[in-house]
Motif scaffolding. Structure first.
Motif, PDB file in Angstrom:
ATOM      1  N   ARG A  11       4.289   1.266   6.374  1.00 16.55           N
ATOM      2  CA  ARG A  11       2.884   1.369   6.527  1.00 16.55           C
ATOM      3  C   ARG A  11       2.002   1.597   5.281  1.00 16.55           C
ATOM      4  O   ARG A  11       2.809   2.811   5.149  1.00 16.55           O
ATOM      5  CB  ARG A  11       2.023   1.052   7.639  1.00 16.55           C
ATOM      6  CG  ARG A  11       3.170   0.180   8.021  1.00 16.55           C
ATOM      7  CD  ARG A  11       2.283   0.004  10.131  1.00 16.55           C
ATOM      8  NE  ARG A  11       0.905   0.012  10.426  1.00 16.55           N
ATOM      9  CZ  ARG A  11       0.404  -0.514  11.291  1.00 16.55           C
ATOM     10  NH1 ARG A  11       1.138  -0.815  12.512  1.00 16.55           N
ATOM     11  NH2 ARG A  11      -0.650  -1.331  11.815  1.00 16.55           N
ATOM     12  N   HIS A  12       1.361   1.430   4.937  1.00 16.11           N
ATOM     13  CA  HIS A  12       0.576   1.671   3.835  1.00 16.11           C
ATOM     14  C   HIS A  12      -1.021   1.911   3.888  1.00 16.11           C
ATOM     15  O   HIS A  12      -2.193   1.265   4.257  1.00 16.11           O
ATOM     16  CB  HIS A  12       0.190   0.470   2.218  1.00 16.11           C
ATOM     17  CG  HIS A  12       0.483   0.709   1.340  1.00 16.11           C
ATOM     18  ND1 HIS A  12       0.283   0.099   0.141  1.00 16.11           N
ATOM     19  CD2 HIS A  12      -1.121   1.533   1.133  1.00 16.11           C
ATOM     20  CE1 HIS A  12       0.219   1.135  -0.804  1.00 16.11           C
ATOM     21  NE2 HIS A  12      -0.973   1.402  -0.455  1.00 16.11           N
ATOM     22  N   ILE A  13      -1.214   3.933   4.068  1.00 13.36           N
ATOM     23  CA  ILE A  13      -2.466   3.778   4.623  1.00 13.36           C
ATOM     24  C   ILE A  13      -2.918   4.745   3.142  1.00 13.36           C
ATOM     25  O   ILE A  13      -2.357   5.315   2.527  1.00 13.36           O
ATOM     26  CB  ILE A  13      -2.136   4.812   5.642  1.00 13.36           C
ATOM     27  CG1 ILE A  13      -1.379   3.731   6.336  1.00 13.36           C
ATOM     28  CG2 ILE A  13      -3.611   4.857   6.767  1.00 13.36           C
ATOM     29  CD1 ILE A  13      -2.201   2.520   7.551  1.00 13.36           C
ATOM     30  N   GLU A  14      -4.003   4.010   3.050  1.00 11.00           N
ATOM     31  CA  GLU A  14      -4.923   5.190   1.805  1.00 11.00           C
ATOM     32  C   GLU A  14      -5.955   5.881   1.981  1.00 11.00           C
ATOM     33  O   GLU A  14      -6.265   5.143   2.922  1.00 11.00           O
ATOM     34  CB  GLU A  14      -4.694   4.227   0.754  1.00 11.00           C
ATOM     35  CG  GLU A  14      -5.675   3.407   1.043  1.00 11.00           C
ATOM     36  CD  GLU A  14      -5.945   2.567  -0.584  1.00 11.00           C
ATOM     37  OE1 GLU A  14      -5.061   2.037  -0.765  1.00 11.00           O
ATOM     38  OE2 GLU A  14      -7.517   1.086  -0.250  1.00 11.00           O
ATOM     39  N   ILE A  15      -6.379   6.943   1.360  1.00  7.42           N
ATOM     40  CA  ILE A  15      -7.540   7.991   1.903  1.00  7.42           C
ATOM     41  C   ILE A  15      -7.918   8.229   0.993  1.00  7.42           C
ATOM     42  O   ILE A  15      -8.040   8.164  -0.322  1.00  7.42           O
ATOM     43  CB  ILE A  15      -6.687   9.348   2.169  1.00  7.42           C
ATOM     44  CG1 ILE A  15      -5.747   8.939   3.488  1.00  7.42           C
ATOM     45  CG2 ILE A  15      -8.522   9.949   2.730  1.00  7.42           C
ATOM     46  CD1 ILE A  15      -5.929   8.909   5.198  1.00  7.42           C
ATOM     47  N   GLN A  16      -9.583   7.777   1.358  1.00  2.93           N
ATOM     48  CA  GLN A  16     -10.332   7.442   0.117  1.00  2.93           C
ATOM     49  C   GLN A  16     -11.532   8.939   0.250  1.00  2.93           C
ATOM     50  O   GLN A  16     -11.479   9.809   1.398  1.00  2.93           O
ATOM     51  CB  GLN A  16     -11.790   6.962   1.052  1.00  2.93           C
ATOM     52  CG  GLN A  16     -12.689   7.158   0.081  1.00  2.93           C
ATOM     53  CD  GLN A  16     -12.523   6.038  -1.498  1.00  2.93           C
ATOM     54  OE1 GLN A  16     -12.757   5.149  -1.562  1.00  2.93           O
ATOM     55  NE2 GLN A  16     -13.144   6.973  -2.667  1.00  2.93           N
ATOM     56  N   VAL A  17     -11.479   9.518  -0.964  1.00  2.00           N
ATOM     57  CA  VAL A  17     -11.991  11.021  -0.980  1.00  2.00           C
ATOM     58  C   VAL A  17     -12.879  10.638  -2.167  1.00  2.00           C
ATOM     59  O   VAL A  17     -12.957   9.682  -2.904  1.00  2.00           O
ATOM     60  CB  VAL A  17     -10.597  11.604  -1.328  1.00  2.00           C
ATOM     61  CG1 VAL A  17     -10.088  12.144  -0.936  1.00  2.00           C
ATOM     62  CG2 VAL A  17     -10.747  11.370  -3.058  1.00  2.00           C
ATOM     63  N   GLU A  62      -9.713   6.784   6.188  1.00  2.00           N
ATOM     64  CA  GLU A  62      -8.526   6.193   5.947  1.00  2.00           C
ATOM     65  C   GLU A  62      -8.705   3.954   6.009  1.00  2.00           C
ATOM     66  O   GLU A  62      -9.540   3.717   6.688  1.00  2.00           O
ATOM     67  CB  GLU A  62      -7.018   5.870   6.739  1.00  2.00           C
ATOM     68  CG  GLU A  62      -6.913   5.120   8.316  1.00  2.00           C
ATOM     69  CD  GLU A  62      -7.636   5.681   8.837  1.00  2.00           C
ATOM     70  OE1 GLU A  62      -7.791   5.296  10.225  1.00  2.00           O
ATOM     71  OE2 GLU A  62      -8.656   6.519   9.060  1.00  2.00           O
ATOM     72  N   ARG A  63      -7.309   4.001   4.813  1.00  2.00           N
ATOM     73  CA  ARG A  63      -7.907   2.111   5.511  1.00  2.00           C
ATOM     74  C   ARG A  63      -6.477   1.517   4.943  1.00  2.00           C
ATOM     75  O   ARG A  63      -5.494   2.592   4.580  1.00  2.00           O
ATOM     76  CB  ARG A  63      -8.090   1.987   3.966  1.00  2.00           C
ATOM     77  CG  ARG A  63     -10.118   1.743   3.176  1.00  2.00           C
ATOM     78  CD  ARG A  63      -9.888   1.374   2.115  1.00  2.00           C
ATOM     79  NE  ARG A  63      -9.991   2.165   0.602  1.00  2.00           N
ATOM     80  CZ  ARG A  63      -9.833   2.883  -0.200  1.00  2.00           C
ATOM     81  NH1 ARG A  63     -11.566   3.441   0.109  1.00  2.00           N
ATOM     82  NH2 ARG A  63      -9.997   3.376  -0.992  1.00  2.00           N
ATOM     83  N   GLU A  64      -6.051   1.187   5.923  1.00  2.00           N
ATOM     84  CA  GLU A  64      -4.662  -0.021   6.365  1.00  2.00           C
ATOM     85  C   GLU A  64      -4.376  -1.501   5.319  1.00  2.00           C
ATOM     86  O   GLU A  64      -5.255  -2.068   5.132  1.00  2.00           O
ATOM     87  CB  GLU A  64      -4.764  -0.422   7.533  1.00  2.00           C
ATOM     88  CG  GLU A  64      -3.670  -1.031   7.891  1.00  2.00           C
ATOM     89  CD  GLU A  64      -2.334  -0.627   8.559  1.00  2.00           C
ATOM     90  OE1 GLU A  64      -1.438  -0.983   8.270  1.00  2.00           O
ATOM     91  OE2 GLU A  64      -2.395   0.265   9.140  1.00  2.00           O
ATOM     92  N   CYS A  65      -3.665  -1.236   4.572  1.00  2.00           N
ATOM     93  CA  CYS A  65      -3.244  -2.309   2.981  1.00  2.00           C
ATOM     94  C   CYS A  65      -2.342  -2.394   3.371  1.00  2.00           C
ATOM     95  O   CYS A  65      -1.403  -2.894   2.091  1.00  2.00           O
ATOM     96  CB  CYS A  65      -3.172  -1.395   2.151  1.00  2.00           C
ATOM     97  SG  CYS A  65      -5.464  -0.155   1.454  1.00  2.00           S
ATOM     98  N   SER A  66      -1.531  -2.397   4.041  1.00  2.00           N
ATOM     99  CA  SER A  66       0.034  -2.832   4.308  1.00  2.00           C
ATOM    100  C   SER A  66       0.091  -4.973   4.786  1.00  2.00           C
ATOM    101  O   SER A  66       1.089  -4.892   4.071  1.00  2.00           O
ATOM    102  CB  SER A  66       0.308  -3.025   6.122  1.00  2.00           C
ATOM    103  OG  SER A  66       0.486  -1.553   6.121  1.00  2.00           O
TER     104      SER A  66
END
Length: 648
Positions: free
Chosen positions: A207-213, A226-230
């Protein structure tokens, strides 16, 4: 705060940035190529400057012309949007040298995080977990093979430069390593001018999880969840959501802190995204993949659950202001999901599409937001990225957000240009998506069930109703019964009215229901069911899907076949530009031989010979712009050799 900001981009993101500039009272400067002279972002900006001809290399990618435009308009800062020069360290440095503020991170941070090998080593030293893989730059083919053996199969080959999935190769069979390394190097060199590779352990069903900073110049760094981009196709994100159903509060906090440390490790400033790969069965085992040193396409879902305008905070940070909040002030409220609307045709293998936007309807309100660069009359060409707009829905919970987004996609109308809106609506209704049981391979596994290739009968019924309506007499008084398209004949006989139509394959269709035709809408009744379509010229649309129903001339088609008896006409699979021509009229070609290359929206399509034969017609040269289905060349097959008579 700045008085004037130049937006060094186009389309949807330029309009998005201009909207925030206007709300802050900052004067906006748009730039445009000749292809975008009438574009929406040009109209919405306070002023606009032409920066060159249509090719991006001579306009949107020209640092010199962008800086000249900034100087001419008195801009104090430049917002790069995403794509083009957004992650170009040389552009950031050029802005600084010209006395302009680059609304993004320092050039050194861009350079560091743009190199995947250096980025991994840097964040690893800061305590951020990374995917097990090779170490060091400039590895030879033999060293990559050895690293792969040590990691254990399967492995993922990745270019050190660039992104978007180009050059990435999943290798499960050790015997294919050498072949795949060579192929990955070729693609990386062609895409990024750099064939440096690294190798990483492949995580099955990831799963592709990204964190906005967000980071300011005063030492403050926070994460915004986070955002899920899977949900991806060919390594390209198509649906994103926030927050992820996969993470609990403890994992969210740990990943957020890891992202903050990654940002600190490179001296980051502004808005950025730290991307992680996460085993679906063990969310606590997350690994750093890369950092995107710009605003992300999917930033609206974070804005909707945090209430923050990320573009506004990019501007404030670039102007030297400190963040107005601490980590404990961040609250995630509700759920948001985004769908990317792209100019592509799912029924034709997602090939790029193009054309003129004849009718446009973009949903807004009731928890729905559309970020778009479109307007009616917009020409969608083949030179730039295929993404046209984004539809985003927010709700108090995930189920509500998904339901609102599906409804919004059903309301989305972009007639004149084929898009993926209907495909995305069906994807969002897939049981695995609804349940949240996703991974990055889901779309590829299920794509056949989500693409509609058969044309529903009601589409032909609606197209026939439009044509019948056009034939009806409009005058008053006596009407010649032979002029009425009813099929009436003397003696009470009726001959069904038949239309020759084509969406994909030609069809002879006789309407059998009732139809009501309005200027922009068609309603037909078949078997007791009412079907309503949006209409513009020969286009019909419904629930996010669209069909271009053309008239078919069987006589002309027959004559064309006769003129080229036995020959194959090679046509353009998409609107685009011919970039390579490898043959000339009279050349002998072998079956499968590469003859031409058509490029559109960063995608190349090779046109190959269907059989051995001779090139009898060639209608294009390098640089020729072609429409979809336009004839490019004709190949006459070799004659069968005469069989020798049997000897007695």
């Amino acid at each position: 705060m700045f008085e004037t900001v130049l937006v060094a981009n186009r389309g949807e993101i330029a309009c998005r940035v201009i909207r925030t500039l206007r709300s802050m009272g900052v004067r906006s400067v748009a730039v445009f190529s000749d292809a975008d002279a009438g574009a929406r972002h040009v109209r919405e900006a306070d002023t606009a400057v032409r920066i060159g001809p249509a090719p991006a290399a001579e306009s949107y990618l020209s640092v010199e012309r962008l800086l000249e435009a900034a100087a001419r308009t008195g801009a104090q800062a430049v917002h790069p949007g995403y794509g083009f020069l957004a992650e170009n360290a040389a552009f950031a440095r050029a802005c600084a040298d010209a006395g302009l503020v680059f609304i993004g991170p320092p050039a050194d941070a861009i350079s560091l995080m743009g190199d995947k090998i250096r980025a991994k080593e840097t964040v690893k030293a800061a305590g951020v977990p990374v995917v097990p893989g090779s170490s060091g730059a400039g590895l030879t083919d033999e060293q990559l093979v050895e690293a792969a053996r040590e990691i254990g199969m399967p492995v993922l080959l990745k270019p050190s430069a660039g992104g978007g999935g180009k050059g990435m190769r999943l290798v499960r069979d050790e015997a294919r390593l050498a072949e795949e390394i060579a192929a990955a190097r070729r693609e990386a060199r062609a895409s990024f001018g750099d064939d440096t590779l690294l190798v990483e352990r492949w995580i099955d069903r990831p799963r592709h999880i990204e964190i906005q900073v967000l980071a300011d110049a005063h030492g403050n760094v926070v994460h915004l969840g986070e955002r899920e981009c899977s949900l991806q196709r060919r390594h390209q994100k198509i649906i994103e959501e926030a927050p992820s159903v996969l993470l609990d509060e403890a994992t969210r906090a740990a990943m957020g802190e890891a992202a903050v440390q990654a940002a600190r490790s490179c001296g980051y400033r502004g808005a950025g995204t730290v991307e992680f790969i996460v085993p679906g069965g063990d969310p606590s085992s997350y690994y750093f993949m890369e950092m995107n040193t710009r605003l992300q396409v999917e930033h609206p879902v974070t804005e909707l659950i945090t209430g923050l305008d990320l573009v506004e905070w990019q501007l404030r940070v670039a102007a030297g202001e400190p963040l107005g909040f601490a980590q404990e002030d961040i609250r995630l409220t509700g759920h948001a999901v985004e769908a990317r609307i792209c100019a592509e045709d799912p029924a034709r293998g997602f090939l790029p599409s193009g054309g003129t936007v004849l009718k446009l309807r973009e949903p807004q309100g009731n928890g729905v937001r559309t970020d778009s660069g479109l307007s009616e009359g917009t020409e969608v060409g083949s030179l730039y990225d295929p993404m046209l707009s984004k539809v985003i829905a927010h709700g108090p919970d995930r189920a509500t957000a998904l339901r609102r987004l599906r409804a919004a996609l059903a309301e989305t109308v972009t007639l004149g240009v084929q898009t993926n809106a209907g495909f995305l609506r069906r994807l969002l209704a897939h049981p695995a998506v609804v349940s949240g049981d996703m991974d990055t391979g889901l779309v590829e596994r299920e794509v056949d069930s989500l693409v509609v290739t058969d044309v529903p009968e009601e589409v032909y019924e609606a197209a026939a109703a439009v044509r019948l309506d056009a034939l009806r007499p409009r005058g008053k008084g006596w009407t010649d019964p032979f002029s009425v398209p009813s099929g009436w004949r003397m003696g009470g006989r009726h001959k069904p009215v038949t239309f020759e139509l084509k969406v994909q394959d030609p069809v002879s269709y006789s309407p059998r229901g009732k139809g009501t035709v309005e200027e922009d809408r068609v309603t037909v009744v078949l078997d007791g069911i009412t079907h309503t379509f949006h209409r513009a010229a020969d286009w019909l649309g419904r629930d996010g899907d669209a069909w271009h129903v053309r008239d078919h001339d069987p006589v002309a088609a027959s004559l064309n076949r006769a003129a080229h008896a036995g020959a194959d006409s090679l046509t353009a699979p998409m609107p685009g530009t011919v970039t390579v021509v490898k043959v000339a009229v009279g050349d002998q070609v072998a079956a499968g031989q590469s003859l031409l290359v058509v490029e559109a929206m960063k995608m190349e399509h090779v046109i190959s010979a269907p059989h051995a034969g001779t090139v009898t017609e060639l209608d294009v040269t390098p640089g020729t712009t072609v429409a979809m289905d336009q004839v490019l060349a004709v190949i006459a097959p070799d004659e069968e050799p005469a069989q020798e008579e049997a000897q007695s």
